[in-house]
Design a protein around this motif. Structure first.
Motif, PDB file in Angstrom:
ATOM      1  N   GLY A  17     110.567 -10.219  -2.034  1.00 55.05           N
ATOM      2  CA  GLY A  17     109.842 -11.577  -1.988  1.00 55.05           C
ATOM      3  C   GLY A  17     108.993 -12.022  -3.287  1.00 55.05           C
ATOM      4  O   GLY A  17     109.001 -13.085  -3.943  1.00 55.05           O
ATOM      5  N   GLU A  36     101.505  -4.502  -8.108  1.00 53.90           N
ATOM      6  CA  GLU A  36     101.952  -3.719  -7.093  1.00 53.90           C
ATOM      7  C   GLU A  36     101.207  -2.463  -7.047  1.00 53.90           C
ATOM      8  O   GLU A  36     100.912  -1.680  -7.785  1.00 53.90           O
ATOM      9  CB  GLU A  36     103.651  -3.607  -7.239  1.00 53.90           C
ATOM     10  N   ARG A  44     110.058  -2.269   0.415  1.00 58.36           N
ATOM     11  CA  ARG A  44     110.789  -1.804   1.485  1.00 58.36           C
ATOM     12  C   ARG A  44     112.359  -1.509   1.039  1.00 58.36           C
ATOM     13  O   ARG A  44     113.177  -0.710   1.744  1.00 58.36           O
ATOM     14  CB  ARG A  44     111.080  -2.456   2.852  1.00 58.36           C
ATOM     15  N   VAL A 251      95.501  -4.081  -4.696  1.00 57.67           N
ATOM     16  CA  VAL A 251      94.819  -5.266  -4.457  1.00 57.67           C
ATOM     17  C   VAL A 251      94.055  -4.794  -3.380  1.00 57.67           C
ATOM     18  O   VAL A 251      94.062  -4.450  -2.567  1.00 57.67           O
ATOM     19  CB  VAL A 251      95.243  -6.484  -4.290  1.00 57.67           C
ATOM     20  N   ASN A 280     102.805 -11.333  -1.222  1.00 55.95           N
ATOM     21  CA  ASN A 280     103.961 -10.763  -0.713  1.00 55.95           C
ATOM     22  C   ASN A 280     103.674  -9.532   0.110  1.00 55.95           C
ATOM     23  O   ASN A 280     104.636  -9.323   1.045  1.00 55.95           O
ATOM     24  CB  ASN A 280     104.824 -10.462  -2.037  1.00 55.95           C
ATOM     25  N   TYR A 285      98.950  -7.741   7.281  1.00 51.19           N
ATOM     26  CA  TYR A 285      98.089  -7.004   6.539  1.00 51.19           C
ATOM     27  C   TYR A 285      97.082  -7.583   5.564  1.00 51.19           C
ATOM     28  O   TYR A 285      95.839  -7.334   5.593  1.00 51.19           O
ATOM     29  CB  TYR A 285      98.829  -5.817   6.158  1.00 51.19           C
ATOM     30  N   ASN A 433     102.058  -0.697   3.245  1.00 54.44           N
ATOM     31  CA  ASN A 433     100.844  -1.480   3.998  1.00 54.44           C
ATOM     32  C   ASN A 433     101.479  -2.291   5.129  1.00 54.44           C
ATOM     33  O   ASN A 433     101.148  -3.457   5.243  1.00 54.44           O
ATOM     34  CB  ASN A 433     100.061  -2.403   2.985  1.00 54.44           C
ATOM     35  N   ALA A 469     108.817 -11.319   4.578  1.00 60.59           N
ATOM     36  CA  ALA A 469     109.442 -11.037   5.968  1.00 60.59           C
ATOM     37  C   ALA A 469     108.487 -11.357   6.926  1.00 60.59           C
ATOM     38  O   ALA A 469     108.826 -12.028   7.872  1.00 60.59           O
ATOM     39  CB  ALA A 469     109.556  -9.703   6.079  1.00 60.59           C
ATOM     40  N   THR A 475     112.327 -12.278   8.330  1.00 57.57           N
ATOM     41  CA  THR A 475     112.889 -10.673   7.590  1.00 57.57           C
ATOM     42  C   THR A 475     114.345 -10.865   7.216  1.00 57.57           C
ATOM     43  O   THR A 475     115.090 -11.380   7.539  1.00 57.57           O
ATOM     44  CB  THR A 475     112.669  -9.590   8.711  1.00 57.57           C
ATOM     45  N   GLY A 476     114.493  -9.543   6.571  1.00 53.35           N
ATOM     46  CA  GLY A 476     115.994  -9.421   6.159  1.00 53.35           C
ATOM     47  C   GLY A 476     116.105  -9.746   4.596  1.00 53.35           C
ATOM     48  O   GLY A 476     115.283 -10.957   4.315  1.00 53.35           O
ATOM     49  N   LEU A 477     116.932  -9.077   3.583  1.00 60.83           N
ATOM     50  CA  LEU A 477     116.783  -9.527   2.177  1.00 60.83           C
ATOM     51  C   LEU A 477     116.984 -10.994   2.036  1.00 60.83           C
ATOM     52  O   LEU A 477     116.464 -11.711   1.339  1.00 60.83           O
ATOM     53  CB  LEU A 477     117.692  -8.555   1.513  1.00 60.83           C
TER      54      LEU A 477
END
Ligand code: FAD
Length: 495
Positions: A17, A36, A44, A251, A280, A285, A433, A469, A475-477
């Motif tokens: 994402g 990142e 994932r 971050v 993203n 979280y 996370n 997601a 969710t899902g690519l």
């Protein structure tokens, strides 16, 4: 082309994402920096390389190719030039608890023979079911999943309300399947796909018959080189568009003042400012850890989460020809297995599981004459501290799989395992996370989809956006790629 006056954006996380949103913003004139926490992109959708064996750690099913194609094209590329896709057919073989089998395939004649052998007369049920899935797919994509909702009326508009009924959004998938099949094996074979979304078919809306449609009609594909090729290609495209990537850069805080997010503070204390922040990292979280505590933080605790997964990556010293590319082993006690996962937050007594053997379609996944297997066992997400003993559950899952494989003539497979790497829900949480270690993020029950899902822009901080997601659409690519399109479109419209 970036000018000195270009608007700036910070993206937190280089999951699919984050990558797609960053690239879309850069292509539209933003100067983008991605931060990142890990040393590589993908989140994932990760990859493990070990002694000549290659494993995709998360996604293994490449579905809805038209959505990937649209992403590449919006970034000035073509999917065919970026990915060497091969269709997997049969999409997967299903083994039922009683030892019988079904190979799901786009070959209609073969489907007819197999279905009629299990339940006479069921082939016409199958055709009607796929027809319903087609309707659900088209209506969902154009009217609900592939668009932004800016207010509640937009979502529950007089035009949309009848569609929500048409999509059977308030009927459970398992109840609905009874309209098409009587045999419990077929009911299971055409509903377990809800687990791709981390949902029980007893809770999932019947809308998700769209999954079976898209698998059989649009196909299940495999990019040669592995699913991680998607990540590598998107990262390279983003870099070409000028996106700057900073890895090993967790971050710690999104800095906010009044109604705006001014920038971020990294764990090492460095502060960076930008016009727009795109989170993203898993949305719950972010609310709980990167933003000041508010009512929304408590709300995240009350939301429903998807299941988690125990995953095993095995390097074998020989090939296992009995396994196809995708193999599904369904539990005999179907209902009970979902209750154990979603209500008791544990491993079912008799677990269903999935094994991916990528070398079957792409020999480069393992050394010659050997195999790389990924096994996935759905389990409950993390419960209250100390309520789950993951070491014991992992051992029980492994034993259950070997027992079941033994029953199909694969006894002794464990003797050929050269090495094993495994992830528990705790690992999924620590690595990326993910709130509660829920592998697929927030759940997709009726109360958490569409406008009712946490939105892709923060209600108070108007320049803080979300992609991934756990925001809309889900969710899902391919769905996360849609999320990247929707979030980028919204940012471009509002900034
Ligand atoms: C086991 C498993 C199997 C799956 N199978 C499939 C499948 O077959 N097909 C399919 O389409 N989908 C599948 N999925 C779902 C799919 O993987 C996800 O929906 C998708 O990858 C989510 O992408 P994302 O960008 O939303 O989030 P993520 O991949 O979670 O990316 C978020 C990124 O943010 C980073 N991050 C988090 N916190 C911070 C911080 N504080 N600072 C900086 N960076 C941070 C993380 O490290 C991560 O890289 C599967 C998922 C799992 C777990």
């Amino acid at each position: 082309m970036i000018s000195t006056n270009s608007p700036t954006a910070i993206v937190i996380g280089a999951g699919i994402g984050g990558l797609a949103a960053a690239a879309r913003l850069a292509r539209n004139g933003f100067k983008v920096m991605v931060f990142e926490k890990n040393s590589r992109p993908g989140g994932r959708c990760g990859q493990l390389l070990c002694n000549g064996h290659r494993f995709d750690t998360g996604p293994t099913l490449f579905l809805m190719p038209e959505v990937f194609a649209e992403t590449y094209s919006a970034l000035g590329h073509s999917m065919d030039e970026q990915l060497d896709l091969r269709r997997v057919d049969p999409t997967y073989s299903i083994r039922f608890g009683d030892g019988s089998q079904l190979a799901l395939t786009a070959d209609i004649n073969r489907m007819q023979v197999q279905l009629e052998a299990i339940e006479p007369g069921s082939f016409s049920g199958f055709l009607s079911y796929i027809n319903e899935g087609h309707r659900h797919y088209r209506v969902s994509l154009s009217r609900f999943v592939g668009r932004n909702f800016y207010n509640l009326l937009d979502y529950f508009s007089p035009a949309n309300l009848p569609l929500l009924f048409q999509l059977k959004a308030l009927t459970s998938h398992y109840n609905n399947i009874g309209n098409y099949f009587d045999d419990p094996r077929l009911k299971a074979a055409f509903t377990f796909q809800n687990m791709y979304l981390g949902l029980s078919p007893y809770d999932a809306p019947a809308t998700y018959s769209l999954l079976q449609y898209t698998e059989l009609a649009d196909g299940v594909w495999f990019p040669m080189g592995g699913m991680y090729r998607v990540i590598e290609s998107l990262e390279a495209i983003a870099k070409d568009l000028g996106v700057e990537f900073l890895y090993d850069a967790p971050v710690d805080q999104i800095e906010v003042e009044n109604n705006r997010a001014g920038g971020i503070r990294l764990e090492n204390g460095i502060r960076i400012t930008a016009d727009v922040i795109v989170a993203n990292a898993d949305l719950p979280y972010v609310y709980k850890n990167l933003l000041p505590e508010t009512v929304s933080t408590d709300n995240m605790e009350r939301k429903k989460y998807t299941c988690s997964a125990l995953t095993f990556y095995w390097g074998l010293d020989q090939t296992i020809p009995q396994l196809g590319t995708h193999n599904v082993f369904l539990a005999g006690e179907y209902r009970q297995s979902f209750d154990r996962i979603f209500e008791d937050l544990t491993l079912p007594d008799e677990p269903s599981f999935y094994i991916h053997a990528p070398a079957r379609i792409d020999p480069s996944a393992a050394p010659a004459g050997q195999d790389s297997l990924m096994a996935l066992v759905p389990v409950g997400h993390l419960g209250p501290k100390g309520s789950q003993d993951w070491r014991a559950l992992k051992d029980r899952a492994r034993e259950a799989m070997f027992r079941r494989l033994g029953e199909m003539g694969l006894s002794g497979l464990d003797k050929h395992i050269k090495f094993e790497i495994n992830y528990t829900p705790k690992d999924w949480q620590n690595l990326y996370n993910l709130e509660k270690g829920a592998a697929f993020g927030l759940s997709h029950n009726f109360a958490q989809v569409g406008y009712l899902r946490p939105r892709n822009r923060h209600a108070r901080y108007k320049n803080l956006y979300f992609v991934g997601a756990s925001t809309h659409p889900g969710t899902g690519l391919p769905i996360v790629l849609l999320s990247a399109r929707l979030t980028a479109e919204r940012i471009l419209k509002e900034n």
